[in-house]
Design an enzyme around this catalytic site. Structure first.
Site, mmCIF file in Angstrom:
data_model
loop_
_atom_site.group_PDB
_atom_site.id
_atom_site.type_symbol
_atom_site.label_atom_id
_atom_site.label_comp_id
_atom_site.label_asym_id
_atom_site.label_seq_id
_atom_site.Cartn_x
_atom_site.Cartn_y
_atom_site.Cartn_z
ATOM 1 N N TYR A 198 60.784 39.982 18.935
ATOM 2 C CA TYR A 198 60.371 40.990 19.695
ATOM 3 C C TYR A 198 61.296 42.343 19.592
ATOM 4 O O TYR A 198 61.179 43.135 20.206
ATOM 5 C CB TYR A 198 59.937 40.607 21.041
ATOM 6 C CG TYR A 198 58.845 39.696 21.101
ATOM 7 C CD1 TYR A 198 58.004 39.354 19.997
ATOM 8 C CD2 TYR A 198 58.175 39.295 22.350
ATOM 9 C CE1 TYR A 198 56.876 38.394 20.232
ATOM 10 C CE2 TYR A 198 57.162 38.410 22.462
ATOM 11 C CZ TYR A 198 56.526 38.055 21.456
ATOM 12 O OH TYR A 198 55.365 37.364 21.515
ATOM 13 N N LYS A 253 60.760 26.481 13.744
ATOM 14 C CA LYS A 253 59.794 26.118 12.490
ATOM 15 C C LYS A 253 60.916 26.074 11.465
ATOM 16 O O LYS A 253 61.064 27.028 10.466
ATOM 17 C CB LYS A 253 58.807 27.733 12.421
ATOM 18 C CG LYS A 253 57.749 27.386 11.214
ATOM 19 C CD LYS A 253 56.769 26.625 11.265
ATOM 20 C CE LYS A 253 55.738 26.510 10.469
ATOM 21 N NZ LYS A 253 54.794 25.442 10.198
ATOM 22 N N ASP A 295 53.842 24.243 15.322
ATOM 23 C CA ASP A 295 52.548 23.954 15.178
ATOM 24 C C ASP A 295 52.245 22.747 15.662
ATOM 25 O O ASP A 295 51.233 22.310 16.318
ATOM 26 C CB ASP A 295 52.127 24.123 13.539
ATOM 27 C CG ASP A 295 53.166 23.572 12.357
ATOM 28 O OD1 ASP A 295 54.099 23.145 12.960
ATOM 29 O OD2 ASP A 295 52.860 23.377 11.477
ATOM 30 N N ASP A 341 56.581 32.632 24.233
ATOM 31 C CA ASP A 341 55.331 33.393 24.787
ATOM 32 C C ASP A 341 54.184 32.688 24.818
ATOM 33 O O ASP A 341 53.489 32.474 25.348
ATOM 34 C CB ASP A 341 55.483 34.794 24.082
ATOM 35 C CG ASP A 341 54.596 35.816 24.544
ATOM 36 O OD1 ASP A 341 54.066 35.741 25.578
ATOM 37 O OD2 ASP A 341 54.260 37.032 23.929
ATOM 38 N N ASP A 377 52.079 30.079 27.745
ATOM 39 C CA ASP A 377 50.657 30.445 28.079
ATOM 40 C C ASP A 377 49.867 29.367 27.980
ATOM 41 O O ASP A 377 49.089 28.815 28.864
ATOM 42 C CB ASP A 377 49.986 31.558 27.190
ATOM 43 C CG ASP A 377 50.270 32.994 28.097
ATOM 44 O OD1 ASP A 377 51.156 32.857 29.169
ATOM 45 O OD2 ASP A 377 49.581 33.914 27.754
#
Ligand code: NAD
Length: 363
Positions: free
Chosen positions: A143, A194, A226, A250, A254
Site C-alpha cells: 500500500y 506467500k 491462500d 486487510d 475483514d
C-alpha cells in the site's frame, strides 16, 4: 495520586457521535468507580471537520491527538462528501492519523459471544468459542511501496505498478507486537505469508522465525495466505493470533470479523511506538444515522482495548467484556443483532444497560 490519562475523542460523522456518546457514558463511570482522572478533549474529524474547518484532519485535531495518551475515534464519511476532492474526503483523516501517529500495528479481535453464535453465516458449531486476534502491519507493504502508479509503455500500452517492500526492522517490530499479544492470550502465533511466490514475504517468514527466538513460550507456525483464507472458514478455532502484512491483513481481518456476523460488535486498536488509536471497525452507517439504531458495543469495547493496551488495565478490559456478555445473555439486542424472542433496544438504551452493568460490577 489518582491515575490520570488524556484522551482525544474524535466522534466523526454519521453514527460516530451516537456510539461515542455511549462509550463516554461508560468511560465516565469507569473513571468514577476506579477513582481515575480522565481528561477527555473532543475534536472535529472527517466530514464534520471539513464542514467546520475545511479539512478532514485539522492541524489542531492532529496536535491534540499527538499529545494524548490515547485517541478514541467513532467513524468518518458519508454520501454528503463523496463528490469532493479525494484529498479532502473524510476517510483521508484516517490515513493522516495513522501515518502522523506512526500507528504500524492494527489489532482486530474477532470474538464471538456465546449468545450470538447463531448470528454468524457459518454453522454455530464451527464458530462457537471463536476468539482470534488479527495483527496487521499497517504502515508498510504494497500500500505504500515505491515505485507505484500507472505508466504508458513505449508501445503505448498502459501499465499499473505497485511494489511490495518490507525491511527487516518493519517485520521485526510487528512480530514483537504479535508475540506480546499472544502472551496475554492463547500463546500461539500463526504468521501468514506467500513465501512460496513472493521473495519479500520469504524475508517476512525468516525474520518472524528469528524474532521468535526471544519468545520461546509462544508456539509459532506459518501458513500461506491462500490456505489461511480457507482455514478461516473451515476451522477458525485453530487460530489464536494471526500476524501478517498490510494487504493480507486487510483482507483476512475483514474475513475473520465477518465470521462473527455482526459488524457493530467489533473493536480495534492501532498501535505505534508512542501513540495509540482505538475505534470500532464499522463505518459511519449513514443508512441508520440519527435514528438511535446503532450498536454502540464495538465502540464500548474499543474503550476496553484502550484500557488494556494503553493504560495497562487489563482488569477494566475484562470487566467491560463480561458486562457486555451478561447484557447479551439477558437477551438485549440492538436491531443489527436482533433475533426471535430477544428484547430490542436502541443505541442509548444499550449504552445505559452496559453503564448499569459497569456500575454494579465495578461498584
Ligand atoms: P458501514 O460500516 O458504515 O455500514 C455497513 C452496514 O453495516 C450498514 O448497513 C450499516 O447500517 C451497518 N452498521 C455499521 N455499523 C453499525 C453499527 N454500529 N450498528 C448497527 N449497524 C451498523 O460501511 P459502509 O456503508 O460501507 O460505509 C459508510 C461510510 O463509512 C462511507 O463513507 C465509508 O467510507 C465510511 N467508513 C468509515 C470507516 C471508519 O471511519 N473507520 C470504516 C469503513 C467505512
Amino acid at each position: 495520586m489518582a491515575e490520570e490519562f488524556n484522551i482525544t475523542v474524535l466522534p466523526g460523522d454519521g453514527i460516530g457521535p451516537e456510539v461515542m456518546a455511549e462509550a463516554i457514558k461508560v468511560l465516565r463511570l469507569v473513571e468514577q468507580k476506579l477513582g481515575l482522572t480522565l481528561k477527555l478533549e473532543e475534536c472535529p474529524v472527517g466530514g464534520a471537520a471539513y464542514e467546520a474547518e475545511g479539512h478532514p484532519l485539522p492541524e489542531s485535531t492532529l496536535k491534540k491527538a499527538e499529545s494524548a495518551d490515547a485517541v478514541l475515534l467513532g467513524a468518518v464519511g458519508g454520501p454528503k462528501w463523496e463528490s469532493i476532492d479525494f484529498s479532502l474526503r473524510p476517510e483521508r483523516a484516517l490515513l493522516g492519523l495513522r501515518s502522523s501517529l506512526g500507528l504500524f500495528a492494527n489489532l482486530r479481535p474477532a470474538k464471538i459471544f456465546g449468545a450470538l453464535s447463531n448470528a454468524s453465516t457459518l454453522k454455530p458449531e464451527v464458530v462457537e468459542g471463536l476468539d482470534i486476534m488479527v495483527v496487521r502491519e499497517l504502515t508498510g507493504g504494497i500500500y505504500f511501496g515505491e515505485p507505484r502508479g500507472i505508466e504508458t509503455t513505449s508501445s503505448g500500452e498502459r501499465k499499473g505498478i505497485n511494489t511490495l517492500v518490507y525491511t527487516e526492522s518493519e517485520i521485526r517490530r510487528i512480530a514483537a507486537i504479535a508475540f506480546d499479544v499472544a502472551k496475554k492470550r492463547g500463546k500461539k502465533v500463526c504468521s501468514i505469508d506467500k513465501a512460496n511466490v513472493l521473495e519479500c514475504t520469504g524475508l517476512w517468514r525468516e525474520v518472524v522465525t528469528e524474532a521468535h527466538k526471544d519468545h520461546p513460550e509462544i508456539e509459532l507456525s506459518h501458513m500461506y495466505v491462500d490456505n489461511a483464507a480457507m482455514q478461516l472458514v473451515r476451522n477458525p478455532n485453530q487460530f489464536d493470533v494471526m500476524v501478517t502484512t498490510n494487504m493480507f491483513g486487510d483482507i483476512l481481518s475483514d474475513e475473520a470479523s465477518m465470521l462473527t456476523g455482526s459488524i457493530g460488535m467489533l473493536p480495534s486498536a492501532s498501535l505505534g511506538e508512542k501513540h495509540a488509536m482505538y475505534e470500532p471497525i464499522h463505518g459511519s452507517a449513514p443508512d441508520i444515522a440519527g435514528q438511535d439504531k446503532a450498536n454502540p458495543l464495538a465502540t464500548i469495547m474499543s474503550v476496553g482495548m484502550m484500557f488494556k493496551y494503553s493504560f495497562n488495565r487489563e482488569d477494566v478490559h475484562d470487566s467491560l467484556e463480561s458486562v457486555v456478555e451478561s447484557v447479551l445473555d439477558a437477551g438485549y439486542r440492538t436491531p443489527d443483532i436482533m433475533s426471535d424472542g430477544m428484547k430490542q433496544v436502541g443505541c442509548k438504551e444499550m449504552g445505559d444497560l452496559v453503564a448499569k452493568g459497569v456500575e454494579e460490577s465495578l461498584g
